[in-house]
Design a protein around this motif. Structure first.
Motif, PDB file in Angstrom:
ATOM      1  N   CYS A 139      29.244  -8.318  13.789  1.00 51.11           N
ATOM      2  CA  CYS A 139      29.212  -9.235  12.642  1.00 51.11           C
ATOM      3  C   CYS A 139      28.651  -8.535  11.414  1.00 51.11           C
ATOM      4  O   CYS A 139      28.436  -9.156  10.379  1.00 51.11           O
ATOM      5  N   HIS A 141      25.688  -7.258  10.913  1.00 52.77           N
ATOM      6  CA  HIS A 141      24.274  -7.494  10.580  1.00 52.77           C
ATOM      7  C   HIS A 141      23.516  -6.178  10.408  1.00 52.77           C
ATOM      8  O   HIS A 141      22.497  -6.138   9.716  1.00 52.77           O
ATOM      9  N   GLU A 174      20.919 -15.269  14.427  1.00 52.80           N
ATOM     10  CA  GLU A 174      21.841 -16.012  13.554  1.00 52.80           C
ATOM     11  C   GLU A 174      23.035 -16.517  14.360  1.00 52.80           C
ATOM     12  O   GLU A 174      23.577 -17.578  14.091  1.00 52.80           O
ATOM     13  N   GLU A 175      23.451 -15.727  15.354  1.00 49.98           N
ATOM     14  CA  GLU A 175      24.621 -16.110  16.164  1.00 49.98           C
ATOM     15  C   GLU A 175      24.256 -17.176  17.196  1.00 49.98           C
ATOM     16  O   GLU A 175      25.097 -17.569  18.001  1.00 49.98           O
ATOM     17  N   HIS A 408      33.347 -10.116  14.428  1.00 48.30           N
ATOM     18  CA  HIS A 408      33.418 -10.689  15.793  1.00 48.30           C
ATOM     19  C   HIS A 408      34.572 -10.095  16.595  1.00 48.30           C
ATOM     20  O   HIS A 408      34.984 -10.678  17.599  1.00 48.30           O
TER      21      HIS A 408
HETATM   22 ZN   LIG Z   1      28.758 -13.668  13.247  1.00 49.00          ZN
END
Ligand SMILES: [Zn+2]
Ligand SMILES: [Zn+2]
Length: 437
Positions: A139, A141, A174-175, A408
């Motif tokens: 993602c 991050h 966060e996920e 993703h």
């Molecule tokens: Zn994500």
């Protein structure tokens, strides 16, 4: 008098220009910091960790923040880290948010710094729950963390001249946290991340597939609410040869799935709000080809654009499933699972003020749109204080003409050159906001 006035005005202009010029070497500083930022991203990328388990990642971040001379808080909402850079001049507190967690995915990029990490998946994926899985920063991050640290580096170098305080929020999960745990933005806020010192505004960038260094943002709604729903349609088990001796929940489930699609297409006022999105991602029923099962379980995702629409869609999904089931003598229950994402909003006045700053640093024209059906718990901060959440394209040039690997996906890649654009955007927006207050 006029010449004097003009002279005074010119002086003002000059002093204003000098103040702005104080940070005129910012781009050069970013260019100098970039190799270190890239190296750090690669290290983080190679050692990804799942939500609420970002122990090494948090240590790495805290270490770097201390090296840069920031005040550091650790262990916020499990593994969260907060860095505070107090400038030498008075001014507002500006927060920047990055996320620590990676995804349960096996990387397929073939990059020299690709992840080979494996860990137990404690999340909500039915296939992999409880099993060992690959872990990947799919993602982006890792890029968010590297950019936030890049901003800290270039602003810390001249902290005496910084007219305000920078607060860097490195948030876990966060996920989504592991099943049965709390976590994420909501818990960070509950544990006081928006206090002592209290940020006046918050900024966040999320990387995405797209032209490298290109920004997209919206003036109001930015991300959607995302709710996982579970529907259980109950009939009565019987032999496949004699369906009239039981109640078959399978055709009821089929009718329900199709009927739900009339909620966006026939029951939503499309002239007022974007339609909700209802997607069934999982269907589970039965044990054997010639037995009609007792129950069908449907799981899926609902994306909505406001709190009212979110509740309204759940009521309509319930009504549809219950009445269709009733018509066949079956029954149905539909529920959202707890701990999902609420819709997120940018602060319109703040966007209007800082859009020119973003345009001045962007290598590609900035796009303003009406938001995405993607979700992010950045929404929780921006519901407390004015915020700007921006998407930034990071597709490497070599992949620009190839099929898209979005976030993703196991092939998602980040163009390292875009990190400089992201740091410029965050640093310039921060300085611009501080200097105006
Ligand atoms: Zn994500
Ligand atoms: Zn993300």
């Amino acid at each position: 008098m006029l010449p004097f006035r003009l002279a005074g005005f010119a002086l003002l202009l000059v002093s204003g220009a000098v103040a702005a010029e104080d940070w005129g070497d910012l781009d050069a500083r970013i260019a100098k910091a970039l190799p270190g930022v890239i190296e750090l991203r690669h290290q983080i990328h190679q050692h990804p960790e799942l939500g609420n388990r970002e122990v090494q990642t948090a240590e790495r971040i805290a270490r770097r923040l201390r090296e840069l001379g920031l005040e550091v808080q650790t262990g916020v909402a499990h593994t969260g880290v907060v860095g505070i850079l107090r400038g030498g001049k008075p001014g507002p507190v500006v927060a920047i948010r990055a996320e620590l967690d990676a995804l349960p995915l096996t990387e397929q990029t073939g990059l020299p710094y690709a992840s080979s990490v494996r860990a137990k998946d404690e999340g909500g994926d039915f296939r992999t729950r409880g099993k060992e899985v690959g872990v990947m920063h799919a993602c982006g991050h890792d890029a968010h963390m590297a950019m936030a640290l890049g901003v800290a580096e270039v602003l810390a170098a001249r902290r005496d001249e910084l007219p305000g305080t920078l607060k860097l929020i490195f948030q876990p999960a966060e996920e989504g946290p592991p099943l049965g745990e709390s976590g994420g933005a909501k818990q960070m806020i509950e544990e006081g991340v928006l206090q002592n010192p209290a940020p006046a505004v918050i900024f966040g960038i999320h990387v995405t597939a797209g032209a490298s260094g290109g920004f997209t943002l919206s003036r109001t709604r930015t991300t959607a609410a995302a709710d996982t729903f579970v529907a259980r349609i109950k009939g009565r088990q019987t032999h496949a040869a004699f369906p009239w001796t039981g109640i078959d929940p399978v055709p009821v489930a089929a009718q329900t799935i199709l009927a739900w699609q009339t909620i966006p297409s026939r029951q939503s006022n499309l002239s007022v709000l974007p339609a909700p999105v209802i997607s069934v991602g999982r269907i589970e029923a039965g044990d054997r080809h010639n037995i009609i099962p007792a129950e069908v379980r449907l799981e899926g995702s609902v994306r909505t654009v406001s709190d009212e629409q979110r509740e309204d869609v759940l009521q309509r999904m319930r009504r549809t499933a219950e009445k269709i089931a009733e018509a066949s003598g079956a029954s149905a229950e539909v529920d959202y699972l707890p701990g999902n994402y609420r819709a997120g909003y940018n602060d319109t006045a703040l966007v209007d003020r800082l859009l020119p700053v973003l345009e001045s640093v962007s290598t590609v024209p900035v796009k303003v749109d009406s938001g995405t059906y993607g979700a992010d718990d950045f929404a929780e901060y921006a519901r407390q204080i004015p915020g700007i959440f921006m998407r930034m394209g990071v597709t490497p040039k070599a992949l620009a003409d190839k099929p898209v690997w979005p976030t993703h996906s196991p092939g998602f890649q980040v163009d390292d050159g875009a990190l400089a654009v992201g740091i410029r955007a965050l640093a310039r927006m921060t300085l611009s906001y501080m200097q105006e207050h």
